[in-house]
Scaffold this active site. Structure first.
Site, PDB file in Angstrom:
ATOM      1  N   ASP A 119       5.535  -7.493  -3.012  1.00 51.30           N
ATOM      2  CA  ASP A 119       5.476  -6.782  -4.293  1.00 51.30           C
ATOM      3  C   ASP A 119       6.083  -7.575  -5.447  1.00 51.30           C
ATOM      4  O   ASP A 119       6.899  -7.050  -6.207  1.00 51.30           O
ATOM      5  CB  ASP A 119       6.198  -5.434  -4.190  1.00 51.30           C
ATOM      6  N   GLU A 150      -2.301   1.958  -4.830  1.00 54.06           N
ATOM      7  CA  GLU A 150      -0.911   1.757  -5.280  1.00 54.06           C
ATOM      8  C   GLU A 150      -0.841   0.489  -6.124  1.00 54.06           C
ATOM      9  O   GLU A 150      -1.851  -0.131  -6.437  1.00 54.06           O
ATOM     10  CB  GLU A 150       0.014   1.632  -4.069  1.00 54.06           C
TER      11      GLU A 150
END
Length: 323
Positions: free
Chosen positions: A35, A205
């Site tokens: 991420d 997401e």
């Protein structure tokens, strides 16, 4: 004896010179991380990633800085759950903003599954990019499910007029909200709502936004983060509010190089129409879902402004200093 020692030292130093990196290589730094959020501070590139581990061990964050995109310095434990009392596990998906000589680090914590659990999206603050960061509010910024969106995977976007927006959400729902100037909460939209759903087709997401040539490029991750189908797609809009109509998938695995490529951020070289995508992927040797590494590759556009398919590489990118 001494001459032999000198010889080997000289040989070692010479080897070091010839072994200097000519490209970043992928991954760009060692360790299990995911991420990645990229930023430019003080003429340095910064990457703020998730420390990728089982949730009960994922209780801190490191950061990395570089002057050239190739050689990276690690800054350990810029924040952890000891500094954020309401967070006890699963800190992830950092988003970073510099404002008024302060650095605001937004993060998700605790992986809450319902409104009855404590956790959600928080914010920490520091005087330097490398921290140390301390809890800014003493509580989550968002601790509820709105429009079906799990409060995770936040991205903070500054629009051309100076307004900061937060895009966030898991469980296949994405919301946008207008942040207050001091980041202590949210301002309502004209119709009185706080959280507006802007979920595009196939969204899962990891939202991200940037502006190029007056257009808003909204990006997100699709598929399951532990599987080979993890990938990145995008939409183009005329407003930060959308609507966001899916254009195409532009980043995905290459079974010959790595699997599970997704949850990214985008770097623009200042003053240049030159872009890089920073993302995580899983080495071919790994099966564990948490075995993820941070990588960087070139991101290019065609003559109509559409993003070309990114070719993931083992080489990464060449050195690029900030002038």
């Amino acid at each position: 004896m001494k001459r032999s020692l000198v010889f080997f030292i000289a040989l070692f130093l010479t080897a070091g010179i010839y072994a200097q990196k000519t490209t970043s290589g992928n991954p760009v730094f060692p360790g299990w991380y995911a991420d990645p959020e990229v930023a430019l501070f003080n003429k340095k590139y910064w990457i703020f990633p998730t420390y990728s581990a089982p949730y009960n061990k994922q209780v801190f964050m490191d950061a990395f800085s570089s002057k050239d995109l190739v050689n990276w310095q690690k800054h350990e434990r810029i924040v952890d759950t000891s500094a954020v009392k309401w967070a006890w596990r699963a800190m992830w998906a950092p988003a970073i903003v510099e404002k008024d000589k302060k650095y605001y680090l937004f993060f998700a914590a605790n992986d809450i599954q319902s409104d009855s659990e404590k956790g959600g999206i928080g914010v920490a603050v520091a005087n330097k990019p490398e921290g140390p960061y301390k809890d800014y509010l003493g509580k989550p910024l968002i601790d509820r499910f709105h429009n079906g969106a799990q409060p995770i995977d936040q991205f903070v976007f500054k629009d051309k007029d100076g307004q900061y927006y937060m895009y966030y959400g898991g469980w296949r729902h994405c919301n946008v909200a207008k942040l207050k100037k001091d980041f202590t909460g949210f301002e309502p939209f004209v119709d009185g709502t706080i959280f507006k759903e802007v979920t595009p087709e196939k969204y899962v997401e990891g939202p991200f936004m940037f502006i190029r040539n007056g257009k808003y490029y909204f990006m997100w991750s699709e598929g399951g983060w532990t599987g080979p189908d993890y990938s990145v797609a995008y939409a183009i809009a005329d407003s930060p509010m959308g609507p966001f109509k899916r254009v195409d998938k532009i980043l995905q695995q290459n079974p010959a190089i790595a699997t599970g490529a997704g949850h990214h951020s985008v770097l623009q070289i200042p003053g240049k129409d030159e872009y890089y995508i920073i993302y995580h992927r899983r080495p071919l040797t790994e099966k564990d879902g948490n075995s993820r590494v941070v990588c960087i590759d070139k991101m290019e556009f065609d003559s109509q402004g559409f993003i070309k398919t990114v070719q993931i590489t083992n080489e990464g990118v060449a050195p690029r200093r900030i002038k």
